[in-house]
Motif scaffolding. Structure first.
Motif, short mmCIF file in Angstrom:
data_model
loop_
_atom_site.label_atom_id
_atom_site.label_comp_id
_atom_site.label_asym_id
_atom_site.label_seq_id
_atom_site.Cartn_x
_atom_site.Cartn_y
_atom_site.Cartn_z
N ARG A 1 0.77 -1.24 0.04
CA ARG A 1 -0.08 -0.11 0.05
C ARG A 1 0.82 1.01 0.04
NH1 ARG A 1 -2.24 2.89 4.42
NH2 ARG A 1 -3.88 4.31 3.69
N GLU A 2 0.57 2.21 -0.93
CA GLU A 2 1.14 3.39 -0.87
C GLU A 2 0.84 4.41 0.32
OE1 GLU A 2 0.01 5.08 -4.71
OE2 GLU A 2 1.40 3.69 -5.62
N HIS A 3 1.83 4.94 0.88
CA HIS A 3 1.51 5.74 2.16
C HIS A 3 1.77 7.13 1.93
CE1 HIS A 3 1.25 2.37 5.22
NE2 HIS A 3 1.64 1.73 4.14
N GLU A 4 0.96 7.95 2.27
CA GLU A 4 1.06 9.64 2.32
C GLU A 4 2.24 9.77 2.86
OE1 GLU A 4 -1.36 13.41 3.56
OE2 GLU A 4 -2.37 11.60 2.35
N GLY A 5 2.49 9.28 4.35
CA GLY A 5 3.87 9.52 5.00
C GLY A 5 5.12 9.25 4.34
N ASN B 1 5.55 9.77 0.87
CA ASN B 1 5.51 10.39 -0.25
C ASN B 1 5.25 9.63 -1.31
OD1 ASN B 1 6.63 12.78 0.95
ND2 ASN B 1 8.81 12.08 0.90
N GLY B 2 4.06 8.71 -1.11
CA GLY B 2 3.51 8.08 -2.00
C GLY B 2 4.29 6.61 -2.51
N LYS B 3 5.10 6.42 -1.66
CA LYS B 3 5.86 5.08 -1.86
C LYS B 3 5.33 3.97 -0.86
CE LYS B 3 9.98 7.15 -3.79
NZ LYS B 3 11.70 7.04 -3.51
N THR B 4 5.55 2.88 -1.51
CA THR B 4 5.29 1.69 -0.45
C THR B 4 6.30 1.39 0.47
OG1 THR B 4 6.28 0.08 -1.91
CG2 THR B 4 4.21 0.37 -2.43
#
Length: 43
Positions: A23-27, A29-32
């Motif tokens: 899952r991509e995480h906002e914290g 910067n959009g990376k998994t």
């Protein structure tokens, strides 16, 4: 979510894998998390 009434269900470990690796995480910067850790999944 159905199936989370019991801790020995397969849904919980599956969701943990999804959340912690795919899952991509906002914290982040959009990376998994896997990308940040340098874990290569798949081929």
């Amino acid at each position: 979510m159905r199936g989370l009434k019991k801790m020995d269900t397969v849904a919980l470990p599956g969701y943990q894998l999804y959340h912690n690796y795919f899952r991509e995480h906002e914290g982040l910067n959009g990376k998994t998390p896997a990308e940040i850790a340098g874990i290569k999944i798949g081929g």
